[in-house]
Design an enzyme around this catalytic site. Structure first.
Site, mmCIF file in Angstrom:
data_model
loop_
_atom_site.group_PDB
_atom_site.id
_atom_site.type_symbol
_atom_site.label_atom_id
_atom_site.label_comp_id
_atom_site.label_asym_id
_atom_site.label_seq_id
_atom_site.Cartn_x
_atom_site.Cartn_y
_atom_site.Cartn_z
ATOM 1 N N ARG A 214 0.835 -1.144 -0.102
ATOM 2 C CA ARG A 214 0.095 -0.225 0.163
ATOM 3 C C ARG A 214 1.038 1.304 -0.054
ATOM 4 O O ARG A 214 1.070 1.906 -1.000
ATOM 5 C CB ARG A 214 -0.977 -0.103 1.169
ATOM 6 C CG ARG A 214 -2.258 1.163 1.105
ATOM 7 C CD ARG A 214 -1.877 2.405 1.135
ATOM 8 N NE ARG A 214 -1.170 2.772 2.210
ATOM 9 C CZ ARG A 214 -0.617 4.231 2.547
ATOM 10 N NH1 ARG A 214 -0.970 4.746 1.456
ATOM 11 N NH2 ARG A 214 -0.239 4.338 3.601
ATOM 12 N N ASP A 215 1.601 1.366 0.977
ATOM 13 C CA ASP A 215 2.417 2.937 1.307
ATOM 14 C C ASP A 215 3.209 2.849 0.001
ATOM 15 O O ASP A 215 3.599 3.573 -0.603
ATOM 16 C CB ASP A 215 2.759 2.786 2.651
ATOM 17 C CG ASP A 215 3.612 4.204 3.046
ATOM 18 O OD1 ASP A 215 3.619 5.076 1.940
ATOM 19 O OD2 ASP A 215 4.256 4.259 4.004
ATOM 20 N N HIS B 239 7.729 4.530 12.269
ATOM 21 C CA HIS B 239 7.551 4.590 10.547
ATOM 22 C C HIS B 239 8.452 5.513 10.004
ATOM 23 O O HIS B 239 8.260 6.650 9.968
ATOM 24 C CB HIS B 239 6.078 4.887 10.302
ATOM 25 C CG HIS B 239 5.842 4.711 8.778
ATOM 26 N ND1 HIS B 239 4.999 3.954 8.352
ATOM 27 C CD2 HIS B 239 6.240 5.498 7.745
ATOM 28 C CE1 HIS B 239 4.800 3.900 6.793
ATOM 29 N NE2 HIS B 239 5.593 4.983 6.722
ATOM 30 N N HIS C 221 11.384 7.099 7.117
ATOM 31 C CA HIS C 221 11.820 7.138 5.980
ATOM 32 C C HIS C 221 13.138 7.305 5.748
ATOM 33 O O HIS C 221 13.872 8.179 6.607
ATOM 34 C CB HIS C 221 10.695 8.238 5.209
ATOM 35 C CG HIS C 221 9.445 8.061 4.795
ATOM 36 N ND1 HIS C 221 8.804 8.556 4.125
ATOM 37 C CD2 HIS C 221 8.757 6.852 5.366
ATOM 38 C CE1 HIS C 221 7.454 7.869 3.841
ATOM 39 N NE2 HIS C 221 7.246 7.062 4.739
ATOM 40 N N CYS D 66 9.708 9.266 -2.542
ATOM 41 C CA CYS D 66 9.485 10.311 -1.389
ATOM 42 C C CYS D 66 8.934 11.470 -2.309
ATOM 43 O O CYS D 66 9.447 12.232 -3.028
ATOM 44 C CB CYS D 66 10.635 10.858 -0.857
ATOM 45 S SG CYS D 66 10.167 12.104 0.234
ATOM 46 N N ASN E 55 10.192 5.076 2.427
ATOM 47 C CA ASN E 55 10.196 4.050 3.342
ATOM 48 C C ASN E 55 11.181 3.445 3.393
ATOM 49 O O ASN E 55 11.919 2.935 2.472
ATOM 50 C CB ASN E 55 9.016 3.024 2.959
ATOM 51 C CG ASN E 55 7.494 3.563 3.125
ATOM 52 O OD1 ASN E 55 7.164 4.225 4.075
ATOM 53 N ND2 ASN E 55 6.952 3.542 1.892
HETATM 54 MG MG MG Z 1 5.647 5.611 4.459
#
Ligand code: MG
Length: 306
Positions: free
Chosen positions: A17-18, A212, A214, A245, A254
């Site tokens: 998803r992300d 979470h 990055h 990004c 991520n």
């Molecule tokens: Mg993310």
């Protein structure tokens, strides 16, 4: 230092998803299913799979209902937590339609970011979330929360710790089981991570949060190590570091699940991941996206086997 490391950590895989949401090439339904099955075979048991948003807004996620329905009927995924992102009641209706058991809701600590991202201030988004969580819990759906811009906002710069505390409390009061703290633009540093976690520790249990990060500025692993030192044991990542990004074109988003694997595994911390199978999952999706991975460890593993 590093004397109190946990024996194991929990990784929430957000690649399908992300990760994919931020990739330009549209991946077919069949290839998404193959990718998710391979992630599960690699030992990932919590996977963020899709989001129920308007198709014209995010075309990559337009197959949410079909995808979830097929995944839900896949025997290999029986004991897998498949998480779907739900922005509003309309999205929840779709989620209910296909029998989703786990959803995630999202907001931020920056009004400007939230306005640009979902056309709502933080408070307006909390009202939407309240409606969604209420109906979700009535239907026995578990709800995870995301807070973006915890360590900085692309528009407002520094964000408020008091606002972070307020939003996290609100999500907890609504019945969200866990909040993922997002370093949305990959700007955090270890000292800041330590300050944020010590601030939150006054009000919350550590296991209420997942981290979470990055890797936009190459700091993700340093920030994860700092979090680990401070007792955090849940981390979000995406296979191969999928998803660029949007706030720094061409840069990483991520942190890669492979980089997390190596950090933990090399220090004797169990992740439950089979790295050969994870690399296979990543290779399969990268070939569909016609792109490379920014993960240093993924490349090292492919060329050296270690
Ligand atoms: Mg993310």
């Amino acid at each position: 230092m590093l004397n109190n490391l946990p024996k194991k950590v929990r990784i929430v895989e957000v690649g399908p998803r992300d990760g994919l949401q931020n990739e330009k090439s549209i991946v077919s339904l069949e290839d998404k299913i193959i990718f998710i099955k391979k992630l599960r075979a690699a030992g990932l048991v919590e996977i963020e799979t899709t989001s129920f948003v308007r198709a014209e807004k995010i075309p990559q996620m337009s197959d949410g209902i079909e995808l979830y329905t097929l995944l839900d009927n896949t025997p290999e995924l029986k004991d897998t937590k498949l998480i779907s992102l739900v922005p509003n009641l309309k999205g929840l209706e779709s989620a209910l339609l296909c029998g989703v058991k786990d959803i995630a809701v999202f907001t931020a600590t920056s009004n400007t970011f939230n306005k640009k991202n979902i056309n709502a201030t933080v408070d307006e988004s909390l009202l939407r979330i309240e409606e969604v969580v209420k109906v979700a819990l009535q239907n026995k759906i578990r709800v995870r929360g995301y807070i973006s811009t915890v360590f900085g906002c692309p528009y407002e710069g520094k964000t408020s710790l008091e606002e972070l505390k307020r939003v996290a409390h609100k999500l907890q009061d609504l019945g969200v089981y866990e909040v993922s703290l997002g370093d949305t633009i990959g700007i955090a540093n270890p000292k800041q991570v330590s300050d944020v976690l010590e601030f939150l520790a006054k009000d919350f249990k550590k296991d209420f949060f997942s981290m979470h990060f990055h890797d936009t500025r190459g700091m993700a692993v340093a920030n994860i190590l700092t979090s680990l030192e401070l007792g955090m044991t849940s981390f979000d990542s995406s296979a191969g570091g999928l998803g660029g990004c949007p706030y720094a074109l061409g840069a990483s988003g991520n942190v890669a699940t492979e980089d997390l694997y190596f950090l933990f595994h090399s220090m004797g911390i169990d992740t439950g991941i089979d790295i050969t199978k994870l690399a296979d999952a990543t290779s399969s999706i990268l070939s569909k996206l016609h792109r490379d991975s920014p993960s240093k460890y993924y490349k090292a593993f492919l060329s050296s086997g270690q």
